[in-house]
Write a protein that holds these residues in place. Structure first.
Motif, mmCIF file in Angstrom:
data_model
loop_
_atom_site.group_PDB
_atom_site.id
_atom_site.type_symbol
_atom_site.label_atom_id
_atom_site.label_comp_id
_atom_site.label_asym_id
_atom_site.label_seq_id
_atom_site.Cartn_x
_atom_site.Cartn_y
_atom_site.Cartn_z
ATOM 1 N N LEU A 105 4.334 20.896 161.590
ATOM 2 C CA LEU A 105 4.932 21.538 160.502
ATOM 3 C C LEU A 105 5.866 22.864 160.688
ATOM 4 O O LEU A 105 6.701 23.016 160.397
ATOM 5 N N ASN A 106 5.346 23.440 161.631
ATOM 6 C CA ASN A 106 6.355 24.472 162.353
ATOM 7 C C ASN A 106 7.455 24.254 162.786
ATOM 8 O O ASN A 106 8.488 24.623 162.481
ATOM 9 N N VAL A 107 7.671 23.115 163.331
ATOM 10 C CA VAL A 107 9.066 22.407 163.691
ATOM 11 C C VAL A 107 9.659 21.907 162.491
ATOM 12 O O VAL A 107 10.983 22.455 162.664
ATOM 13 N N TRP A 108 9.131 21.506 161.407
ATOM 14 C CA TRP A 108 9.550 20.870 160.309
ATOM 15 C C TRP A 108 10.166 22.095 159.470
ATOM 16 O O TRP A 108 11.319 22.053 158.984
ATOM 17 N N PHE A 109 9.446 23.174 159.453
ATOM 18 C CA PHE A 109 9.831 24.198 158.503
ATOM 19 C C PHE A 109 10.945 24.916 159.262
ATOM 20 O O PHE A 109 11.902 25.504 158.830
ATOM 21 N N SER A 110 10.957 25.100 160.581
ATOM 22 C CA SER A 110 11.938 25.849 161.311
ATOM 23 C C SER A 110 13.245 25.195 160.958
ATOM 24 O O SER A 110 14.522 25.743 161.140
ATOM 25 N N ILE A 111 13.308 23.646 161.052
ATOM 26 C CA ILE A 111 14.620 22.948 161.159
ATOM 27 C C ILE A 111 15.055 23.245 159.530
ATOM 28 O O ILE A 111 16.176 23.505 159.404
ATOM 29 N N VAL A 112 13.927 23.064 158.499
ATOM 30 C CA VAL A 112 14.559 23.123 157.238
ATOM 31 C C VAL A 112 15.188 24.668 156.857
ATOM 32 O O VAL A 112 16.014 24.599 156.305
ATOM 33 N N ARG A 113 14.589 25.622 157.590
ATOM 34 C CA ARG A 113 15.023 27.202 157.460
ATOM 35 C C ARG A 113 16.482 27.333 158.101
ATOM 36 O O ARG A 113 17.366 27.868 157.500
ATOM 37 N N ASN A 114 16.489 26.483 159.356
ATOM 38 C CA ASN A 114 17.610 27.127 160.090
ATOM 39 C C ASN A 114 18.806 26.175 160.253
ATOM 40 O O ASN A 114 19.989 26.621 160.513
ATOM 41 N N PHE A 146 19.396 17.143 154.167
ATOM 42 C CA PHE A 146 20.341 18.206 154.011
ATOM 43 C C PHE A 146 21.768 18.104 153.917
ATOM 44 O O PHE A 146 22.349 19.041 153.367
ATOM 45 N N PRO A 147 22.384 16.935 154.519
ATOM 46 C CA PRO A 147 23.899 17.144 154.454
ATOM 47 C C PRO A 147 24.534 16.562 153.515
ATOM 48 O O PRO A 147 25.643 16.565 153.582
ATOM 49 N N ARG A 148 24.003 15.934 152.385
ATOM 50 C CA ARG A 148 24.674 15.287 151.187
ATOM 51 C C ARG A 148 25.646 16.155 150.645
ATOM 52 O O ARG A 148 26.923 15.727 150.587
ATOM 53 N N ASP A 149 25.246 17.423 150.113
ATOM 54 C CA ASP A 149 26.475 18.243 149.882
ATOM 55 C C ASP A 149 27.674 18.296 150.461
ATOM 56 O O ASP A 149 28.916 18.358 150.016
ATOM 57 N N VAL A 150 27.491 18.608 151.683
ATOM 58 C CA VAL A 150 28.610 18.673 152.560
ATOM 59 C C VAL A 150 29.345 17.315 152.679
ATOM 60 O O VAL A 150 30.698 17.052 152.760
ATOM 61 N N ALA A 151 28.610 16.308 152.909
ATOM 62 C CA ALA A 151 29.163 14.985 152.819
ATOM 63 C C ALA A 151 29.895 14.688 151.719
ATOM 64 O O ALA A 151 31.175 14.203 151.682
ATOM 65 N N ASP A 152 29.490 14.968 150.509
ATOM 66 C CA ASP A 152 30.079 14.797 149.202
ATOM 67 C C ASP A 152 31.767 15.680 149.084
ATOM 68 O O ASP A 152 32.589 15.145 148.702
#
Ligand code: UDP
Length: 515
Positions: A105-114, A146-152
């Motif tokens: 979970l720590n890894v996941w949250f850190s990725i989502v945050r950063n 999370f990359p969809r916005d930029v892909a669009d």
């Protein structure tokens, strides 16, 4: 399909002749072995089809990749690095995040945050850089939502590589519907043990003979706002809006559910078993080097020990035991497996990775090593593909992670499944009920049952049947990956479609929603 392949090859040749830019795929991985390994394999496949590859890792994943491989050249052997770049983005993960049972979970949250901002910046930069071809497509791991916005924004199609089975995905797509119909969340804790989980679920398209307990573990909650439950639904929603889906499975294995999935995704590419496809394309076996956990030297030493020990064992006699890269056991579970294996009297090679149990390999019960002297080998990590390929392996005791299963299927090794997390329950059900190469160990593991199942799998009638089935599936997997097999042609179709997207303005997005 042959026509698509030829057309694609002709285009690549033409591009090379005219020195036109190669199609450029950006692949973004999540940094655990079960996600990173197949994404690396997909990168190799697209590279072999003439793509320029940017492989985006988080810094944590990149460090692990570097540590476990002598060099990036060693990782990719004879692949041309001039059109293959590794890039890492800051993930903010620090040593303390990796300690203790909550580390995932720590890894996941850190990725989502950063990572989102860093990734957006990287993609914009890549798209305008004169040093690399313009982006053709973005392929994300299903956990990287999370990359969809930029892909669009860039007008670049985004495809999702969903690294579980097709049936695992289909089940995940219907978690929201399970909630809507009131199956989930569970009314109370008693539902876990009172038979409620045996409720038949007969309305998911393409899936037969499944029960609530065979759906992702994340439905086993009494909390409607449970983090994993919500994540599961959000990942499915994200995938449904992608422009294409890539899976590590093959038509002959999951044709029915793949057909049903075609109602939800505009295009699907089934490239499994992905390792076999690489072997087919590169013309040699076991070229794929998986992500390792330790340092290069340590891992080489572990590989050497495995190979030497396996050479000394009889054909088809060994139980290979591994619970993948993230599963954890309690000390009691570890002891039950340990004594169950010991009492079976059969040789076993067990991957006890640091983190499998609190205390690591030291947590194994005292006396086990002496008791099983000469017929046990304990390692921290191994090259699983090589181990499973060894003729001494008789059965794979696995947690049922999808990569492990496909690696085993490709080598004709039957399985004993002990699922515990995410899609592993679905995989286990299909292995035991539909594909016929699996036996299951009950959730509350007991040494007596471990002994019994191991003996049955190696010497009993059921074991004989499973071996036969496993060999049949191996042959089917071989045919799928062979030239003009379904996975081989799906790869050509994927490459062709992605290339078309560079010249066309885009692909029409069809909207689908689960029933
Ligand atoms: N793996 C490996 N050596 C080991 C244990 C696992 O190379 O000692 C690899 C395995 O080959 C597979 C991945 O780690 O590619 C595990 O993925 P899987 O989907 O089976 O399980 P997860 O780790 O995601 O639960």
């Amino acid at each position: 399909m042959q026509a698509a392949k030829q057309q694609y090859r002709a285009q690549i040749l033409q591009k090379k002749k005219k020195k036109m830019p190669l199609p450029h795929a950006v692949l973004i991985t999540y940094p655990t072995a079960g996600q990173l390994n197949p994404m690396l394999q997909l990168a190799q496949l697209l590279h072999s089809q003439g793509f320029y590859i940017t492989f985006v890792n988080t810094e944590f994943g990149y460090r692990q990749l570097l540590r476990g491989n002598a060099s990036l050249d060693a990782l990719f052997g004879r692949f041309n690095r001039s059109s293959f770049r590794f890039v890492s983005i800051p993930d903010g993960i620090c040593e303390s995040d990796l300690q203790g049972p909550g580390y995932l979970l720590n890894v996941w949250f850190s990725i989502v945050r950063n990572c989102p901002a860093a990734l957006h910046e990287l993609l914009l930069e890549l798209n305008s850089s004169p040093d690399v071809p313009r982006l053709t497509c973005i392929i994300t791991n299903f956990l990287v939502t999370f990359p969809r916005d930029v892909a669009d924004r860039l007008g670049v199609p985004e495809l999702v590589f969903w690294t579980t089975s097709a049936c695992g995905l289909m089940a995940s797509l219907h978690v929201r519907e399970l909630v809507r119909r009131g199956y989930v969340p569970l009314k109370d804790e008693s539902c876990l043990t009172n038979g409620y989980l045996d409720t038949a679920i007969d309305w998911i398209p393409g899936m037969k003979d499944i029960r609530l307990r065979d759906i992702s573990s994340f439905i086993r909650t009494t909390d409607r706002d449970d983090f994993y439950l919500k994540e599961e639904m959000e990942e499915a929603d994200y995938a449904l809006k992608s422009q294409g889906l890539i899976l590590n499975t093959f038509e002959g294995m999951e044709g029915e559910v793949l057909d049903a999935l075609r109602g939800f995704f505009p295009r699907i590419y089934a490239l499994g078993a992905i390792g076999s496809l690489i072997d087919q394309i590169s013309g040699s076996a076991a070229t794929t080097t998986p992500m390792r956990l330790g340092s290069w030297d340590e891992e080489e030493e572990e590989d050497r020990r495995c190979a030497e020990w396996l050479e000394a064992q009889q054909r088809g006699s060994v139980v290979y035991v591994s619970f993948g890269s993230i599963t954890t056991l309690t000390r009691d579970e570890l002891a039950e497996f340990a004594w169950g294996l010991a009492e079976s009297g059969r040789p076993f090679l067990w991957v006890v990775r640091p983190g499998l149990v609190e205390g690591g390999i030291e947590a194994l019960p005292g006396g086990l090593v002496e008791e099983t002297k000469g017929r046990s080998l304990l390692v921290k990590w191994c090259h699983q593909g090589k181990v499973l390929s060894h003729p001494a392996i008789g059965v794979f005791l696995t947690h049922g992670g999808w990569n492990s299963m496909m690696e085993s299927v490709a080598r004709g090794v039957p399985m004993i499944c002990w699922p515990g997390f995410a899609d592993q329950y679905t995989n286990c059900r299909y292995a035991c009920k539909h594909w016929g190469f699996g036996m299951e160990i009950e959730e509350e593991v007991r040494r007596g049952q471990v002994t019994e199942v191991v003996r049955e799998a190696l010497e009993g009638e059921k074991g004989e049947e499973m071996r036969k089935k496993a060999m049949e599936w191996k042959e089917k997997a071989r045919r799928a990956a062979a030239e003009d097999g379904t996975s081989f042609t799906d790869l050509a179709r994927l490459a062709n479609d992605l290339t078309q997207l560079t010249t066309n303005t885009g692909i029409k997005q069809t909207k689908h929603t689960p029933s």
